[in-house]
Design a protein around this motif. Structure first.
Motif, PDB file in Angstrom:
ATOM      1  N   ILE A 163     -32.962 -19.976  43.160  1.00 22.28           N
ATOM      2  CA  ILE A 163     -34.412 -19.887  42.959  1.00 22.28           C
ATOM      3  C   ILE A 163     -35.038 -21.266  43.133  1.00 22.28           C
ATOM      4  O   ILE A 163     -36.056 -21.425  43.809  1.00 22.28           O
ATOM      5  N   TYR A 164     -34.411 -22.280  42.543  1.00 17.45           N
ATOM      6  CA  TYR A 164     -34.958 -23.628  42.598  1.00 17.45           C
ATOM      7  C   TYR A 164     -34.860 -24.233  43.992  1.00 17.45           C
ATOM      8  O   TYR A 164     -35.720 -25.019  44.385  1.00 17.45           O
ATOM      9  N   VAL A 165     -33.829 -23.870  44.735  1.00 18.73           N
ATOM     10  CA  VAL A 165     -33.716 -24.354  46.110  1.00 18.73           C
ATOM     11  C   VAL A 165     -34.834 -23.730  46.954  1.00 18.73           C
ATOM     12  O   VAL A 165     -35.467 -24.407  47.762  1.00 18.73           O
ATOM     13  N   GLU A 166     -35.083 -22.440  46.760  1.00 20.20           N
ATOM     14  CA  GLU A 166     -36.134 -21.745  47.516  1.00 20.20           C
ATOM     15  C   GLU A 166     -37.536 -22.141  47.051  1.00 20.20           C
ATOM     16  O   GLU A 166     -38.479 -22.130  47.838  1.00 20.20           O
ATOM     17  N   HIS A 167     -37.661 -22.456  45.777  1.00 22.06           N
ATOM     18  CA  HIS A 167     -38.970 -22.783  45.181  1.00 22.06           C
ATOM     19  C   HIS A 167     -38.828 -24.066  44.355  1.00 22.06           C
ATOM     20  O   HIS A 167     -38.821 -24.017  43.122  1.00 22.06           O
ATOM     21  N   GLY A 186     -49.017 -20.489  35.798  1.00 25.75           N
ATOM     22  CA  GLY A 186     -47.637 -20.933  35.987  1.00 25.75           C
ATOM     23  C   GLY A 186     -46.644 -19.879  35.532  1.00 25.75           C
ATOM     24  O   GLY A 186     -45.636 -19.621  36.207  1.00 25.75           O
ATOM     25  N   GLY A 187     -46.916 -19.248  34.396  1.00 25.72           N
ATOM     26  CA  GLY A 187     -46.035 -18.187  33.902  1.00 25.72           C
ATOM     27  C   GLY A 187     -45.943 -17.019  34.868  1.00 25.72           C
ATOM     28  O   GLY A 187     -44.855 -16.485  35.104  1.00 25.72           O
ATOM     29  N   LEU A 188     -47.072 -16.639  35.434  1.00 27.84           N
ATOM     30  CA  LEU A 188     -47.074 -15.544  36.416  1.00 27.84           C
ATOM     31  C   LEU A 188     -46.289 -15.914  37.673  1.00 27.84           C
ATOM     32  O   LEU A 188     -45.542 -15.091  38.219  1.00 27.84           O
ATOM     33  N   MET A 189     -46.456 -17.151  38.115  1.00 26.99           N
ATOM     34  CA  MET A 189     -45.749 -17.602  39.314  1.00 26.99           C
ATOM     35  C   MET A 189     -44.241 -17.633  39.072  1.00 26.99           C
ATOM     36  O   MET A 189     -43.452 -17.182  39.910  1.00 26.99           O
ATOM     37  N   ILE A 190     -43.835 -18.170  37.922  1.00 24.97           N
ATOM     38  CA  ILE A 190     -42.411 -18.233  37.583  1.00 24.97           C
ATOM     39  C   ILE A 190     -41.840 -16.832  37.433  1.00 24.97           C
ATOM     40  O   ILE A 190     -40.744 -16.538  37.908  1.00 24.97           O
ATOM     41  N   ASP A 191     -42.584 -15.951  36.780  1.00 29.86           N
ATOM     42  CA  ASP A 191     -42.120 -14.575  36.623  1.00 29.86           C
ATOM     43  C   ASP A 191     -41.888 -13.921  37.981  1.00 29.86           C
ATOM     44  O   ASP A 191     -40.908 -13.206  38.183  1.00 29.86           O
ATOM     45  N   GLU A 192     -42.777 -14.196  38.907  1.00 23.58           N
ATOM     46  CA  GLU A 192     -42.652 -13.624  40.254  1.00 23.58           C
ATOM     47  C   GLU A 192     -41.378 -14.093  40.954  1.00 23.58           C
ATOM     48  O   GLU A 192     -40.640 -13.284  41.515  1.00 23.58           O
ATOM     49  N   VAL A 193     -41.101 -15.389  40.927  1.00 29.82           N
ATOM     50  CA  VAL A 193     -39.929 -15.885  41.664  1.00 29.82           C
ATOM     51  C   VAL A 193     -38.623 -15.469  40.992  1.00 29.82           C
ATOM     52  O   VAL A 193     -37.633 -15.204  41.683  1.00 29.82           O
ATOM     53  N   PHE A 194     -38.587 -15.387  39.668  1.00 22.10           N
ATOM     54  CA  PHE A 194     -37.379 -14.885  39.006  1.00 22.10           C
ATOM     55  C   PHE A 194     -37.196 -13.397  39.290  1.00 22.10           C
ATOM     56  O   PHE A 194     -36.069 -12.915  39.390  1.00 22.10           O
ATOM     57  N   GLY A 195     -38.307 -12.684  39.463  1.00 21.92           N
ATOM     58  CA  GLY A 195     -38.232 -11.264  39.805  1.00 21.92           C
ATOM     59  C   GLY A 195     -37.673 -11.015  41.199  1.00 21.92           C
ATOM     60  O   GLY A 195     -37.149  -9.941  41.484  1.00 21.92           O
ATOM     61  N   GLU A 196     -37.764 -12.009  42.071  1.00 25.95           N
ATOM     62  CA  GLU A 196     -37.210 -11.889  43.420  1.00 25.95           C
ATOM     63  C   GLU A 196     -35.678 -11.899  43.412  1.00 25.95           C
ATOM     64  O   GLU A 196     -35.050 -11.513  44.388  1.00 25.95           O
ATOM     65  N   ARG A 197     -35.078 -12.403  42.336  1.00 27.65           N
ATOM     66  CA  ARG A 197     -33.630 -12.553  42.282  1.00 27.65           C
ATOM     67  C   ARG A 197     -33.110 -12.071  40.916  1.00 27.65           C
ATOM     68  O   ARG A 197     -32.625 -12.858  40.110  1.00 27.65           O
ATOM     69  N   ALA A 241     -42.689 -15.408  30.700  1.00 26.08           N
ATOM     70  CA  ALA A 241     -42.351 -14.806  31.997  1.00 26.08           C
ATOM     71  C   ALA A 241     -41.190 -13.842  31.760  1.00 26.08           C
ATOM     72  O   ALA A 241     -40.033 -14.270  31.696  1.00 26.08           O
ATOM     73  N   PRO A 242     -41.481 -12.558  31.594  1.00 26.72           N
ATOM     74  CA  PRO A 242     -40.439 -11.594  31.227  1.00 26.72           C
ATOM     75  C   PRO A 242     -39.212 -11.605  32.138  1.00 26.72           C
ATOM     76  O   PRO A 242     -38.075 -11.487  31.659  1.00 26.72           O
ATOM     77  N   ARG A 243     -39.408 -11.767  33.445  1.00 32.53           N
ATOM     78  CA  ARG A 243     -38.248 -11.723  34.351  1.00 32.53           C
ATOM     79  C   ARG A 243     -37.426 -13.007  34.282  1.00 32.53           C
ATOM     80  O   ARG A 243     -36.221 -12.979  34.552  1.00 32.53           O
ATOM     81  N   MET A 244     -38.027 -14.108  33.871  1.00 31.95           N
ATOM     82  CA  MET A 244     -37.255 -15.314  33.595  1.00 31.95           C
ATOM     83  C   MET A 244     -36.534 -15.157  32.261  1.00 31.95           C
ATOM     84  O   MET A 244     -35.370 -15.518  32.123  1.00 31.95           O
TER      85      MET A 244
END
Length: 190
Positions: A61-65, A26-37, A81-84
């Motif tokens: 981010i939440y609308v997209e994911h 979950g942390g990796l997934m969240i880090d990825e989506v926050f990294g997109e924006r 999640a560093p990017r979050m």
């Protein structure tokens, strides 16, 4: 983990070669989506404009994911999640230097995120719904009318199209963000 493995076409146990468990996944997934924006540097002038921008980015981010706020709701600790975490850091830098103590800066930064997450949580529920909100309301209009005809609840009986629109998650998010930021402004020393 089993569902993720099935979507990837691998055995569930093979995932454990890459991540120790679902919390880390979950942390990796969240880090990825926050990294997109990522948030822009330095961002707009003024602490309030920065906090508004960061909340809007997080909302997008939440609308997209829509699964992301749902994942937050299932945990008691934030994911690593560093990017979050960069969002919290960016928000703290936005209010640094306006007279708030460090703990208040932490609270303000996290409060913006908590407001955004809680406003977005219904998005995940809508994503899994079998029909649209409008269709759902339409199918229950007779039952709703029975409740209203019984005289209770009197304020809900006044709902119209505008009221339904005002109850949408995006409307609640926007409405709540401004008083939240007004509260932060009240904490700033004269």
């Amino acid at each position: 983990m089993r569902r993720t493995a099935a979507e990837l076409g691998v055995g569930a146990m093979s995932l454990y070669r890459y991540v120790p468990g679902k919390e880390e996944l979950g942390g990796l997934m969240i880090d990825e989506v926050f990294g997109e924006r990522p948030l822009p540097e330095p961002g707009p002038p003024g602490w309030r404009a920065k906090l508004e921008l960061s909340a809007q980015h997080e909302w997008e981010i939440y609308v997209e994911h829509p699964w992301v706020p749902q994942l937050f709701a299932l945990t008691t600790r934030p994911p690593i999640a560093p990017r979050m975490m960069a969002y919290t850091d960016w928000r703290m830098r936005a209010v640094d230097g306006i007279g708030l103590d460090f703990e208040t800066m932490v609270r303000a930064a996290i409060m913006v995120s908590v407001h955004t997450q809680s406003g977005a949580l219904p998005l995940a529920c809508e994503m899994h719904a079998k029909d649209t909100r409008e269709h759902w309301l339409g199918m229950r209009s007779a039952k709703l009318q029975e409740v209203f005809d019984a005289g209770e609840p009197t304020m809900i009986a006044r709902f119209g199209a505008e009221s339904v629109q005002a109850s949408e998650p995006a409307s609640i998010f926007e409405f709540g963000l401004q008083p939240l930021l007004d509260g932060v402004a009240e904490l700033i020393p004269e």
